[in-house]
Design a protein around this motif. Structure first.
Motif, PDB file in Angstrom:
ATOM      1  N   LEU A  27       5.956   3.433   0.597  1.00 25.90           N
ATOM      2  CA  LEU A  27       5.909   3.491  -0.478  1.00 25.90           C
ATOM      3  C   LEU A  27       4.839   3.455  -1.400  1.00 25.90           C
ATOM      4  N   LEU A  28       4.160   3.646   0.618  1.00 26.60           N
ATOM      5  CA  LEU A  28       2.589   4.032   0.108  1.00 26.60           C
ATOM      6  C   LEU A  28       3.050   5.475   0.092  1.00 26.60           C
ATOM      7  N   LEU A  29       3.637   6.293   0.137  1.00 26.98           N
ATOM      8  CA  LEU A  29       3.180   7.928   0.157  1.00 26.98           C
ATOM      9  C   LEU A  29       3.878   7.917  -1.012  1.00 26.98           C
ATOM     10  N   PHE A  30       4.709   7.395  -1.702  1.00 30.15           N
ATOM     11  CA  PHE A  30       5.302   7.608  -2.637  1.00 30.15           C
ATOM     12  C   PHE A  30       4.265   7.595  -3.762  1.00 30.15           C
ATOM     13  N   ILE A  61      -6.051   1.611   0.056  1.00 26.61           N
ATOM     14  CA  ILE A  61      -6.692   3.173   0.079  1.00 26.61           C
ATOM     15  C   ILE A  61      -6.718   3.476   1.291  1.00 26.61           C
ATOM     16  N   ALA A  62      -7.243   2.892   3.154  1.00 27.20           N
ATOM     17  CA  ALA A  62      -7.105   2.824   3.751  1.00 27.20           C
ATOM     18  C   ALA A  62      -6.561   3.266   4.740  1.00 27.20           C
ATOM     19  N   MET A  63      -5.157   2.406   4.599  1.00 31.61           N
ATOM     20  CA  MET A  63      -4.121   2.463   5.035  1.00 31.61           C
ATOM     21  C   MET A  63      -3.550   3.655   4.443  1.00 31.61           C
ATOM     22  N   LEU A  64      -3.635   3.538   3.210  1.00 28.97           N
ATOM     23  CA  LEU A  64      -2.876   5.188   3.367  1.00 28.97           C
ATOM     24  C   LEU A  64      -3.520   6.359   3.806  1.00 28.97           C
ATOM     25  N   GLU A  65      -4.662   6.479   3.583  1.00 28.42           N
ATOM     26  CA  GLU A  65      -5.091   7.807   4.945  1.00 28.42           C
ATOM     27  C   GLU A  65      -4.391   8.436   5.868  1.00 28.42           C
ATOM     28  N   PRO A  96      -9.692  12.948  -5.310  1.00 22.88           N
ATOM     29  CA  PRO A  96     -10.501  12.423  -6.227  1.00 22.88           C
ATOM     30  C   PRO A  96      -9.449  11.872  -7.432  1.00 22.88           C
ATOM     31  N   GLU A  97      -9.069  12.871  -7.587  1.00 20.84           N
ATOM     32  CA  GLU A  97      -8.149  12.396  -8.836  1.00 20.84           C
ATOM     33  C   GLU A  97      -6.980  11.632  -8.973  1.00 20.84           C
ATOM     34  N   GLN A  98      -6.560  11.916  -7.805  1.00 17.82           N
ATOM     35  CA  GLN A  98      -5.389  10.569  -6.985  1.00 17.82           C
ATOM     36  C   GLN A  98      -5.795   9.183  -7.704  1.00 17.82           C
ATOM     37  N   MET A  99      -7.203   9.021  -7.638  1.00 18.98           N
ATOM     38  CA  MET A  99      -7.607   7.552  -6.915  1.00 18.98           C
ATOM     39  C   MET A  99      -7.240   6.633  -8.614  1.00 18.98           C
ATOM     40  N   ALA A 100      -7.582   7.260  -9.097  1.00 19.48           N
ATOM     41  CA  ALA A 100      -7.197   6.065 -11.065  1.00 19.48           C
ATOM     42  C   ALA A 100      -5.676   5.687 -10.672  1.00 19.48           C
ATOM     43  N   GLU A 101      -4.886   6.477 -10.360  1.00 22.20           N
ATOM     44  CA  GLU A 101      -3.521   6.496 -10.263  1.00 22.20           C
ATOM     45  C   GLU A 101      -3.182   5.665  -9.310  1.00 22.20           C
ATOM     46  N   LEU A 102      -3.471   5.089  -7.696  1.00 17.16           N
ATOM     47  CA  LEU A 102      -3.608   4.853  -7.286  1.00 17.16           C
ATOM     48  C   LEU A 102      -3.539   3.072  -7.332  1.00 17.16           C
ATOM     49  N   GLN A 103      -4.515   2.939  -7.984  1.00 19.60           N
ATOM     50  CA  GLN A 103      -5.939   1.674  -8.590  1.00 19.60           C
ATOM     51  C   GLN A 103      -4.687   1.247  -9.234  1.00 19.60           C
TER      52      GLN A 103
END
Length: 304
Positions: free
Chosen positions: A24-27, A74-78, A91-98
């Motif tokens: 799911l992290l990848l999605f 985030i560390a695991m996703l990276e 950087p622009e994906q951070m808000a979506e991930l939050q």
């Protein structure tokens, strides 16, 4: 328009498949189609999946406080993206991930609990299955159109001659078509129905995956790493029980069912590794067996 007789790219990427990181992290970053191509987890084994979830949660929970904070997420996703050979998070994906993290954090505690993690895993597996099913259906529709066009006498079946006539334009040879027929002509009538055609395609892809998995352990470093992973008790030898566990994992990786394999076959394979018959496979025996298997696969290699 290119037509590929192999199934959609389900080839396991070992760095991802052997690391208990949840799909799911990848999605969140790649979307369903791209994430679905990064490898298959065994989705039918709930016990195994539960163990993978536990291992993944423990790995993500860097400070061992029983929750996964956003920075740990985030560390695991990276790490997952890196293992898959992908670029890091923009950087622009951070808000979506939050936002995605907050949806999983249903109690608003600021951290993901084990229960929330397991719910996320279940959702991820369901999305993975849906993505794979959609990809397979789209490919089958395309193949059915070419199959029907190749069916010169319109009897709903393909002879080798009809298939060669229809698929030669995509670069397939008579030898390849004959090999394909051998994998799919279950009733040996010299014709392929469309279900037999799809069966052949599955078998050819499985053969390809096995060969690629064998090719992934050719260097000394990779063979030694594989040995260490198999040697669960770190005593320098692989026992029959440890080999059975490795064999079961391998079968799952290539889409097979370990329970369908004759135990005698597993024992015979183990004894081929254990050349000195002392009940344990040493590093030297392990490397020699892998080398012999690779040579055998190379000698018989003929794929679409």
């Amino acid at each position: 328009v290119a037509v590929d007789l192999n199934r959609p790219d389900l080839t396991t990427q070992m760095a991802v498949a052997r690391t208990p990181l949840l799909l799911l992290l990848l999605f969140s970053v790649l979307g369903a189609e791209a994430a679905g191509k990064l490898g298959k987890l065994n989705m039918g084994d709930e016990v195994e999946m539960s163990q993978q979830q536990k291992e993944a949660f423990a790995q993500a929970d860097a400070n061992n406080d029983g929750q996964i904070a956003f920075d740990e997420y985030i560390a695991m996703l990276e790490q997952t993206l890196k293992a898959a050979g992908r670029e890091g998070i923009a950087p622009e994906q951070m808000a979506e991930l939050q936002g995605a993290f907050q949806q999983v954090d249903t109690d608003g505690s600021g951290g993901m609990s084990v229960a929330e993690w397991q719910a996320m895993a279940a959702a991820g597996m369901e999305k993975a299955k849906e993505a794979e099913k959609a990809q397979e259906e789209a490919a089958n529709l395309k193949l059915k159109a070419v199959y029907d066009d190749s069916d010169a006498n319109k009897d709903g079946k393909l002879s080798q001659e009809e298939m060669l006539g229809g698929f030669a334009q995509y670069g397939y040879t008579a030898e390849q078509i004959a090999l394909f027929f051998g994998a799919g002509d279950v009733d040996t009538d010299g014709l392929l129905t469309f279900p037999e055609f799809l069966h052949a395609r599955t078998e050819m892809q499985r053969k390809k995956e096995v060969e690629e998995l064998m090719g992934a352990v050719q260097s000394d470093a990779q063979q030694e790493q594989a040995f260490k992973e198999a040697d669960a008790n770190n005593d320098g030898a692989i026992t029959l029980l440890e080999y059975e566990q490795v064999f079961a994992e391998f079968m799952k990786t290539v889409g097979g069912k370990p329970e369908d394999v004759d135990p005698k076959l597993v024992l015979d394979n183990f004894q081929q590794y254990d050349t000195d018959r002392n009940g344990g496979v040493s590093m030297g025996e392990w490397k020699a067996a892998l080398h012999a298997s690779a040579q055998e696969a190379a000698a018989g290699k003929s794929e679409l």
